[in-house]
Enzyme design. Sequence first.
Site, mmCIF file in Angstrom:
data_model
loop_
_atom_site.group_PDB
_atom_site.id
_atom_site.type_symbol
_atom_site.label_atom_id
_atom_site.label_comp_id
_atom_site.label_asym_id
_atom_site.label_seq_id
_atom_site.Cartn_x
_atom_site.Cartn_y
_atom_site.Cartn_z
ATOM 1 C CB CYS A 154 1.662 -7.470 0.949
ATOM 2 S SG CYS A 154 3.418 -7.185 0.679
ATOM 3 C CE1 TYR A 155 3.325 -1.280 6.692
ATOM 4 C CE2 TYR A 155 0.942 -1.001 6.470
ATOM 5 C CZ TYR A 155 2.142 -0.676 7.089
ATOM 6 O OH TYR A 155 2.143 0.225 8.103
ATOM 7 C CE LYS B 242 -10.519 1.699 -22.620
ATOM 8 N NZ LYS B 242 -10.606 3.129 -22.517
ATOM 9 C CG HIS C 83 0.607 -8.651 -3.726
ATOM 10 N ND1 HIS C 83 0.005 -7.535 -3.213
ATOM 11 C CD2 HIS C 83 1.917 -8.557 -3.407
ATOM 12 C CE1 HIS C 83 0.899 -6.772 -2.617
ATOM 13 N NE2 HIS C 83 2.075 -7.364 -2.719
ATOM 14 N N GLY D 121 1.632 -2.095 1.071
ATOM 15 C CA GLY D 121 2.083 -0.708 1.207
ATOM 16 C C GLY D 121 3.592 -0.665 1.169
ATOM 17 C CG ASP E 33 -12.440 5.355 -21.180
ATOM 18 O OD1 ASP E 33 -12.931 4.219 -21.282
ATOM 19 O OD2 ASP E 33 -11.222 5.577 -21.139
ATOM 20 C CD GLU F 206 -3.350 -7.912 -4.551
ATOM 21 O OE1 GLU F 206 -3.483 -8.970 -3.897
ATOM 22 O OE2 GLU F 206 -2.543 -7.017 -4.232
#
Length: 513
Positions: free
Chosen positions: A82-83, A369, A169, A55, A227, A171
């Site tokens: 992180c945060y 996607k 991070h 954040g 999409d 991710e």
Amino acid sequence: MEKEMVIVLDFGGQYNQLIARRVRECSVYCEVHPYNISLEKIRQIQPKGIIFTGGPNSVYGEGAAVCGKEIFDMGIPILGICYGSQLMAHLLGGKVTTAPVSEYGRTEVDIHTGAAIFQGVSEKTVCWMSHTDYIEKAPEGFQVTAHTSVCPVAGMECPEKSLYAVQFHPEVMHTAEGMTMLRNFVMNICGCSGDWKMDSFVETTIQAVREKVGAGKVLCALSGGVDSSVAAVLLAKAVGKQLTCVFVDHGLLRKNEGDEVESVFGPEGPYDLNFIRVNAQERFYSKLAGITEPEQKRKLIGEEFIRVFEEEAQKIGAVDFLVQGTIYPDVIESGLGKSATIKSHHNVGGLPDCVDFKEIIEPLRMLFKDEVRKAGLELGVPENLVLRQPFPGPGLGVRIIGEVTEEKVHIVQDADYIYREEIAKAGIDKGLGQYFAALTNMRSVGVMGDERTYDYAVALRAVCTSDFMTADCAEIPWDVLSRTANRIVNEVKGVNRVLYDCTSKPPGTIEFE
Ligand code: XMP
């Protein structure tokens, strides 16, 4: 039906949906919830694990996103990122301060092997950092599990309470062994078995849409792109003939595309849909006359789209819901929460304020996607449609720099058609994320035969990407490029120069406008 779920609590970071997506890659269902979700609601959801995101705040800052510390006593494994890691340290009695040196980007982290979250991770591993505060001292009962030259607590854990934290991070792609760490958390620590698949998403979404729509009428904005096609088929499976798909040919489609869309979704196609094609080319061209500013063009095209839909809806009568194929990168880049607005994506920021529908349904809003493609294949949408490259809602409108005219549309359609044909002939289309021709607003002097020309330059673009959030410029073999360039200048009237765009994203975007 009970299913394993991990929830991500959103503290305002940039990568919240990316975390959720990484958890889903472990075949575990994952949803993002606001950081101030009640304990009661968490108990109802019964997640197997909770992840706190990063954040923008400092835990001491005014208006910092802070949850109650009772969450740490629920007995549910928690991973703070992180945060999120700083907040865990702060709430449990550790010390968080401003780091003497901020760490941004690639950072070498020393791992204390033996920590549950780092099973199978190298002792020194490259991680992605982005922080100005750091944990100076871990709370009592925690062991430090990683550090960097700057950061004394780059990781910490309290296995007795199932609490884990990392300053970096895991991710993002650039954290080399991040997926191993997340998998350790989700599978080993939370004890998930990983039995969730895309078909569960499809099933759950179909069910949710049915409940929401009831006996109402639904209108789907079908563009023929990946999409909206997946969204349309999903809705057709959920509510059948309550759905009408309206396909607006705005005159900004690729060459022959209008007819191709009609052949798939129209009465001759495999789906049992109500299908209406509206040929609105003139209407869009006259609205766009004289408009050169990209955001204005996008908004205008988006707004005109909605007007056309509203008119169709009125003909059908009492339409309650509008379906759109918005996906996650459209949402975040149109400005979500505290993230910066890059451009108003047609499906999101470009919508006018007053829309004549009860509600908008965006079933793919939380998917990336490649996840949309998987969902499409689960739904049985033909491969050639699902795997085709994406095409933006505002179409060629954002691939013609400056004013859009019918003449320019034909130029870019023909150039793009040749480019796609050459790429396909060379057999390199599968490796590319997206490739297309755009019309620059630049005219330059050339010579054809013995005549002087003063014509347009076409730009060719090709990028490699899977999530469309970042992209590398693709290295198209020279012979393909030169053949394409030759054909374009020879076959497309009004073009005397072809350029190749070598920019990645960032700093560029994939489209030109
Ligand atoms: P950018 O240009 O933002 O594109 O890097 C990222 C991806 O999104 C597509 N795109 C859009 N899709 N409406 C859409 O439905 C839009 O307004 C829009 N703008 C860009 C783009 O083609 C790429 O795949």
